[in-house]
Design a protein around this motif. Structure first.
Motif, PDB file in Angstrom:
ATOM      1  N   THR A   1     -27.367  -2.514  93.196  1.00  0.00           N
ATOM      2  CA  THR A   1     -25.920  -2.369  93.307  1.00  0.00           C
ATOM      3  C   THR A   1     -25.427  -3.290  94.414  1.00  0.00           C
ATOM      4  O   THR A   1     -26.200  -3.687  95.288  1.00  0.00           O
TER       5      THR A   1
ATOM      6  N   ASP B   1     -28.890  -1.369  97.473  1.00  0.00           N
ATOM      7  CA  ASP B   1     -27.532  -1.902  97.555  1.00  0.00           C
ATOM      8  C   ASP B   1     -27.535  -3.159  98.412  1.00  0.00           C
ATOM      9  O   ASP B   1     -28.168  -3.193  99.479  1.00  0.00           O
TER      10      ASP B   1
ATOM     11  N   ALA C   1     -26.444  -6.648  88.039  1.00  0.00           N
ATOM     12  CA  ALA C   1     -26.084  -5.515  88.895  1.00  0.00           C
ATOM     13  C   ALA C   1     -25.785  -4.288  88.042  1.00  0.00           C
ATOM     14  O   ALA C   1     -25.209  -4.389  86.959  1.00  0.00           O
ATOM     15  N   SER C   2     -26.174  -3.123  88.532  1.00  0.00           N
ATOM     16  CA  SER C   2     -25.910  -1.868  87.825  1.00  0.00           C
ATOM     17  C   SER C   2     -24.568  -1.266  88.203  1.00  0.00           C
ATOM     18  O   SER C   2     -23.952  -0.568  87.401  1.00  0.00           O
ATOM     19  N   ALA C   3     -24.135  -1.516  89.431  1.00  0.00           N
ATOM     20  CA  ALA C   3     -22.864  -0.964  89.907  1.00  0.00           C
ATOM     21  C   ALA C   3     -22.330  -1.858  91.015  1.00  0.00           C
ATOM     22  O   ALA C   3     -23.094  -2.560  91.698  1.00  0.00           O
TER      23      ALA C   3
ATOM     24  N   THR D   1     -19.358  -1.682  94.248  1.00  0.00           N
ATOM     25  CA  THR D   1     -18.350  -0.952  95.017  1.00  0.00           C
ATOM     26  C   THR D   1     -17.364  -1.952  95.592  1.00  0.00           C
ATOM     27  O   THR D   1     -17.761  -2.898  96.280  1.00  0.00           O
TER      28      THR D   1
END
Length: 693
Positions: free
Chosen positions: A468, A426, A494-496, A498
């Motif tokens: 991420t 991340d 990017a995969s995810a 927040t």
């Protein structure tokens, strides 16, 4: 630690000679207000029978000096301290290590003075008799390493040494190697390469070159090595060839279009930003709170790390192929499905490995290490690498890193991919801390979308692990901007992502903007998972956000887990847990045991565990038991009035006084040393500070 929670709450909570605990207080009279009025004022509606007058105390945020009567007399005459130079302080530290209280670790393990390989050159004391004479009494309970294979790694220095027993293997030897349940230690050979700026990053450099992000300048170390190899510098040529074969001075800024394409030099760690020496003080190290405590690593992990440090000539042979068409596409990488998973946010200071273990026991699905600064990791700083530690119970684990430039981050993810076992990496693009933002990292990246693009493309193209990112809604209040970038973030690799529902300028001064988080989730592409973050404090909050926006993959839980880590249990069991003070103390007892296993059971380990326990207690005091409230559930922004609990221990746990937190720590870790002081790092008990909500 051997006593049960009930025994502790009955016999040790309120000694006869101790002052009563100081409960939380808003300073606002609340006895005559209705629950609805209190909620409107963001004051917790505690039932009237539990209310009490607010305590009369000076500034609650001052550092609390907690000493017993004997030590207070000793320190009363030393209020004015002499200012000492750094050299004098360093000399005193070396002399202190030679004192009997700092026994050599090898001698402590074996009990034999001759076991130390350094003999008289050892920097620690070999005075066994002197150490035993000044060693404090053992703590109550058993050594945390009794259940593991092999003897206690701290030997005579362990604060539970009286409970030790010999561990004999099949051959009859008592020196069985203890296997650790923690991984992600930094290999010493790799650390030396990082110290000397000799570590190679072929994958990162190849990806940076293909993106046009590889700077042309060379490190000073490489310039010196070139001079040594040539023997004599050509005085007729004022321009030396730089790391990319360009006839430019090493300090010049050159466009890549002017350079001939070639393989980057091996020591070009941070091309246009040479790294500082490893021993120099780095201002970005402010986020580091855990030290390298010498916890052993699994044997197989050590062998894997050693294999990664083989001569780099073999790696260079395959370097030209890294730019080819066989490169894995970002969408073909292994993905992690965050949907419906309970995600414990990476938390500075308190989100340490023992706390994450507590949350795993209570139901967390995904855990992430504390934020680590890339420059410190690339320098091989042991304190920063300690933040990447992973326990075997963390089955879905990621690390969070923070940096300002694509080359720094790309090389860091390659290094982590080689040396650590992680499921995802991340990148923090939302940290609001001034010292991070002023370096161009964290929330500062929200003002530089092209640099964000370069970072995500470079990192995702360097490693196959999912990348991420964590962002805030924007930098300035009232100027949200992530919604305009959310569609591109997935295409960048990017995969995810927040989204924390506040701007950098807001810190924690207002409630999270979940409507904007929903807007971002709906704009994201199908292959980008969007997670929300902010103010989740009950299973009702979780349910509401999931039902209001089905496009939201999951929610990250941060401060809610700090205040009540059993929130994960509440969400999974869909109930409000009216947890008792004894159950809460048992959770703290688990943290103490996990802390001793992680930081050590010697004097230093016990006090390190106490320090991080106190940091955590500075948050848990905000919790108000369900049975005391007129309106449930408690909201994260409610200020608790002065109240008494249903028993003395519950009242003690509601106190926002550091002296009372120390008393709780003494129930689990024994008496504090003479002259002990503590003040929470993040002033988490100060409700009037904007950054703490």
């Amino acid at each position: 630690m051997a006593e049960s929670a009930a025994e502790l709450s009955e016999s040790r909570v309120l000694p006869a000679d101790s002052p009563p605990p100081q409960p939380n207080s808003t300073g606002v009279p609340v006895h005559n207000l209705m629950p609805e009025e209190l909620v409107a004022k963001a004051i917790a509606p505690v039932k009237k029978q539990f209310l009490r007058p607010p305590p009369t105390r000076a500034n609650q945020n001052d550092t609390v000096k907690y000493t017993n009567e004997r030590s207070s007399q000793q320190h009363s005459s030393t209020l004015v301290k002499e200012k000492k130079s750094k050299r004098q302080l360093k000399r005193e530290r070396h002399q202190e290590k030679k004192s009997a209280s700092h026994l050599c670790p090898e001698v402590a393990k074996s009990g034999d003075v001759s076991s130390c390989p350094y003999k008289d050159k050892c920097r620690f004391s070999h005075d066994l008799d002197g150490f035993k004479a000044q060693k404090p009494d053992d703590l109550e309970g058993e050594c945390p390493f009794l259940s593991s294979e092999g003897p206690c790694p701290y030997g005579l220095a362990c604060r539970f040494s009286g409970t030790h027993r010999d561990v004999v293997d099949v051959a009859g030897s008592t020196n069985t190697l203890r296997k650790s349940s923690e991984v992600n230690g930094l290999n010493k050979d790799v650390q030396k390469l990082l110290w000397k700026n000799k570590m190679k990053f072929p994958k990162a450099d190849a990806k940076l070159k293909s993106l046009g992000l590889l700077g042309p300048a060379k490190s000073k170390m490489k310039v010196m090595e070139d001079k040594e190899q040539e023997g004599v510098v050509d005085s007729n040529n004022s321009h030396a060839t730089n790391g990319n074969g360009c006839m430019k001075g090493t300090g010049d800024s050159v466009d890549e279009s002017e350079c001939s394409p070639c393989v980057p030099e091996e020591n070009n760690i941070i091309n246009d930003r040479p790294l500082k020496k490893a021993k120099s003080e780095n201002v970005e190290n402010c986020c580091s709170v855990e030290g390298d405590n010498g916890v052993s690593v699994l044997e197989e992990d050590t062998r894997n790390n050693t294999a990664d440090t083989q001569p780099a000539a073999k790696i260079d042979d395959i370097l030209p192929e890294t730019d080819g068409s066989l490169k894995t596409h970002s969408r073909e990488k292994k993905l992690i499905d965050f949907r419906e998973k309970l995600y414990l946010a990476p938390l500075t200071t308190v989100g340490n490995l023992p706390f994450r273990r507590v949350c795993k026991v209570l139901g967390a699905d995904v855990t992430c290490g504390e934020m680590a600064m890339c420059t410190n990791l690339l320098q091989g700083q042991a304190s920063e690498w300690a933040l990447l530690r992973r326990h075997s119970s963390e089955d879905l684990f990621g690390v969070q890193i923070c940096g300002a430039y694509p080359d720094t981050l790309a090389r860091t993810v390659e290094l982590i991919d080689q040396q650590c076992t992680v499921d995802f990496i991340d990148i923090n693009m939302g940290c609001p801390i001034d010292i991070v933002v002023n370096k161009g990292a964290g929330s500062c990246l929200l003002t530089k979308p092209m640099r964000m693009k370069g970072i995500i493309e470079a990192t995702s193209g360097t490693v196959d692990k999912p990348i991420t990112i964590k962002v805030r809604t924007g930098y300035f209040e009232g100027k949200n901007r992530i919604d305009s970038l959310i569609a591109d973030i997935g295409t960048w690799g990017a995969s995810a992502v927040t989204v924390h529902g506040r701007t950098r300028q807001q810190r924690y001064s207002k409630l999270a903007d979940w409507d904007y988080i929903y807007q971002c989730a709906r704009k994201a592409s199908d292959d980008l998972q969007v997670l929300g973050n902010g103010d989740i404090y009950s299973y009702l909050d979780w349910n509401k956000h999931k039902s209001d926006c089905p496009e939201l993959a999951s929610c990250m839980i941060a401060r809610g887990a700090l205040i009540k880590p059993w929130i994960f249990t509440e969400i999974k069991e869909q109930r409000h847990w009216d947890i008792t003070s004894g159950e809460r103390l048992n959770i703290m007892k688990d943290f103490a045991r996990f802390g001793l296993e992680h930081w050590g059971s010697d004097k230093k380990g016990v006090e390190t565990t106490r320090h991080f326990l106190l940091e955590w207690l500075s948050y848990t005091c905000r919790y108000i038991p369900v049975g005391l409230l007129d309106v449930i559930p408690q909201r994260l922004n409610w200020r608790p009035p002065a109240y008494s609990g249903r028993d003395d221990l519950e009242t003690l746990m509601a106190s926002d006084s550091a002296a009372d937190w120390i008393r709780i720590s003494e129930m689990l870790l024994g008496k504090v040393p003479d002259g002990f002081t503590f003040a929470p790092k993040h002033k988490s008990n100060a409700y009037d500070r904007a950054e703490n909500g």
